[in-house]
Design an enzyme around this catalytic site. Structure first.
Site, PDB file in Angstrom:
ATOM      1  CG  ASP A  18      34.354   0.410 -30.879  1.00  0.00           C
ATOM      2  OD1 ASP A  18      33.941   1.149 -31.793  1.00  0.00           O
ATOM      3  OD2 ASP A  18      34.356   0.763 -29.683  1.00  0.00           O
ATOM      4  CG  HIS A  44      33.222   4.743 -31.221  1.00  0.00           C
ATOM      5  ND1 HIS A  44      33.392   3.552 -30.558  1.00  0.00           N
ATOM      6  CD2 HIS A  44      32.772   5.616 -30.288  1.00  0.00           C
ATOM      7  CE1 HIS A  44      33.051   3.705 -29.287  1.00  0.00           C
ATOM      8  NE2 HIS A  44      32.667   4.943 -29.093  1.00  0.00           N
ATOM      9  CB  SER A  49      33.353   5.822 -26.040  1.00  0.00           C
ATOM     10  OG  SER A  49      32.170   5.140 -26.291  1.00  0.00           O
TER      11      SER A  49
END
Length: 636
Positions: free
Chosen positions: A155, A188, A467
């Site tokens: 990620d 994220h 996600s």
């Protein structure tokens, strides 16, 4: 192949305000002796009421625009009330005593409650459990920290500033040009990692597999994208790091053989690869989730409903290149980099309630004022916290009207189930703190005389998307696998699918796959059956419908269908039209009918239990000439 940027929706997600307003409640319950009910109903109608319910001991009626006190006064003195409306009434014809003793109360609104919800509180000072943990039963299974489980998170990095991780159990790699793996490239990656393995340490949040070993590979550049070759290389690094599971909350268009081979190899060597279905709300297949060696994860919400933007590609005969399972992906609370999110804390009448930050950091405490939909200024709001209904005008204009009235803070209540998530827009001119609240809490918030709201920078916040669902499944897999280390990754994958709670259409469907992941059910299943006892879940059911215009006498028409593994029933019917049709069902290549129906009509029926997987033939034979016949077949 250049990967498309994988965009997430934060708590500041823009939400349209063009919804029907939740009307002020003007519906009341009138308790009345059944002997007097007809008189009371008649009087209520004369006073403009609309009767809804007539039950033993009470009626329910709407007095449009009338408050509870107004209705009580009207019904307590019906003669005067009629005269006030210009209607004549003979007082000797009305039993004043019966009306004076009426008990009247508000007919309270009831609505669906969320199936699961986050703990209410402040993650800066206490540990909260996100709803997705409860939904997936992860709180019902104990993580075995000594099992050697390691999740490789590919990620945007994991920021070391967040205290909610066991950093001694976390390692990482940098990819070219992406910077240090333990410095965030946006929130994220940190949010994803928290859902997988945030520690059980009395602050922040708790992950699906609290404190699990993680290896972080930072593949996204500053612009938020990378290449398929980066992922192929990352899979090798995950292997080198000793990872059991690869978790990827990312995706893009078109397949790539280097990437596919890397994940095929990881899976073949006993690992499990998990990836997001995508957030475009269409049937496009995203990669790497679209490879058969990768478990594709879709999103659901706290009410077990579908995350509307979750992608739903069609399934091939293998059923492993479409959505296999879902997890919580809507408004998921997890970790951020230090002060990277804004978070709200709200209480009313001394009781804490769920809320989301809309705009304007700061705090406010004081008396409340119910401002309806706040479509204009109201001096009665001066110095108070405005409690506002959603609807009719923008969130910004509601808060602006509150502030222009002297209000010190705003609570906007949703008009549909759940907590309101929204912003005040790009041209926000307000300064007072504003939060969103849940429709389910409306009565309590309106009734409360005081309230307190705070919006501040936080290391914990919300995101929405597949996600967020993907790390939930990855974390559950690590949790279950830590208690069944003799299994392979594929066996864990099969167990999760076999025990998922069915959502949507019965059986496997394109939106939910086999359903929402359930850790306790998978753990119990493996305990009872062992790894070798895992069976592949049933394939997707199907149907066939054919209109047959004509079959000559002593002739037949044949149809072939493919029945997948795991079907419990195969039902075939004919109906309508004229003539006399007979029905014969064969397994392909066999001349012996497994089922036949030969009644003296066109209404034939066959049902086959536990049909074998493979090709089946349906023969419609015309004993006499058949016209306009309908054939229906279903298997599930």
């Amino acid at each position: 192949m250049k990967m498309s940027k994988f965009t997430t929706s934060l708590i500041a997600l823009a939400v349209s305000s063009a919804f029907t307003v939740q009307a002020e409640n003007s519906r009341y319950i009138i308790h009345v002796d059944d002997n007097n009910k007809q008189a009371v109903k008649a009087m209520a109608k004369k006073l403009g009421a609309n009767i809804h319910v007539d039950a033993n001991g009470f009626i329910s009626a709407t007095f449009e625009g009338k408050s509870l006190n107004s209705v009580k006064k009207m019904m307590a003195n019906p003669v005067k009330s009629l005269q006030d409306r210009g209607l004549n009434a003979a007082s000797d014809q009305i039993d004043q005593a019966a009306f004076a003793s009426l008990q009247i109360e508000e007919d309270q609104i009831r609505s669906f409650m969320s199936a699961y919800s986050d703990d209410v509180g402040d993650p800066r000072t206490e540990q909260l459990t996100p709803y997705s943990v409860y939904q997936s039963e992860a709180n019902q299974v104990t993580f075995n920290a000594n099992a050697g489980m390691k999740v490789c998170v590919i990620d945007s990095g994991l920021d070391r500033s967040n205290p909610d991780f066991e950093w001694s159990r976390i390692t990482g790699d940098n990819d070219s040009g992406t910077g240090n793996w333990d410095e965030h490239g946006g929130p994220h990656g940190t949010h994803v990692a928290g859902t997988i393995g945030a520690a059980d340490n009395n602050i922040g949040v708790v992950g699906m597999a609290p404190g699990v070993d993680m290896h972080i590979i930072k593949v996204f550049n500053a612009s938020g994208w990378g290449y398929s070759s980066d992922l192929a290389h990352a899979a090798q690094k995950c292997t080198d790091a000793g990872a059991n599971i690869i978790s990827m909350s990312l995706g893009g268009g078109a397949a790539n053989s280097a990437e596919e081979n890397a994940f095929d190899t990881f899976t073949a060597n006993g690992g499990l690869v998990v990836a997001a279905a995508g957030n475009d709300g269409n049937s496009v297949r995203s990669y790497p989730a679209g490879y058969e060696s990768v478990m594709m994860v879709g999103g659901n919400d706290a009410d077990n409903g579908r995350y509307e933007s979750s992608q739903y590609p069609s399934c091939s005969s293998t059923k492993d290149n479409c959505v296999e399972i879902t997890a919580g992906g809507v408004n998921v609370l997890s970790t951020y980099q230090q002060d990277g999110a804004t978070l709200s804390v709200m209480s009313a009448g001394g009781q804490g309630y769920a809320s989301t930050s809309m705009e304007n950091t700061g705090s406010a405490s004081g008396s409340t004022y119910y401002m309806g939909t706040a479509e204009s200024t109201d001096s009665a709001a001066n110095g108070k916290i405005c409690v506002i209904d959603r609807g009719n005008i923008t969130f910004h204009d509601k808060v602006q009207n509150c502030e222009n009235s002297g209000g010190i803070g705003a609570i906007i209540i949703n008009n549909v189930a759940g907590v309101l998530s929204g912003t005040l827009g790009d041209t926000n001119a307000t300064t007072i703190p504003a939060v969103g609240a849940a429709l389910e809490d409306k009565s309590a918030l309106v009734a409360a005389s005081t309230a307190s709201i705070e919006i501040s920078a936080s290391s914990y916040g919300y995101m929405t998307g597949t996600s967020m669902a993907t790390p939930a499944v990855s974390g559950v897999a690590a949790l279950v696998w830590s208690n069944h280390t003799e299994c392979t990754g594929t066996q864990i994958r099969d167990a999760l699918k076999a025990t998922a709670a069915d959502l949507g259409d019965a059986g496997h469907d394109v939106y939910f796959g086999h359903g929402v992941v359930k850790a306790k059910a998978a753990h119990d299943y493996l305990t009872a059956n062992g790894c070798g006892g895992v069976v592949t879940p049933p394939g997707e059911g199907g149907s066939l419908e054919e209109s047959i215009s004509s079959i000559n006498r002593r002739a037949s028409q044949t149809f072939t269908v493919e029945i997948p593994e795991g079907m419990s029933t195969f039902t075939i019917n004919t109906s309508g039209g004229t003539g006399d049709a007979d029905l014969y069902i064969y397994q392909a290549g066999s001349s012996t009918a497994v089922c036949k129906s030969t009644s003296y009509s066109n209404n034939e029926s066959c049902t086959i239990s536990n049909p074998a997987a493979g090709s089946w033939e349906i023969e419609v034979y015309a004993y006499s000439r058949v016209r306009n016949l309908t054939l229906n077949a279903q298997w599930n």
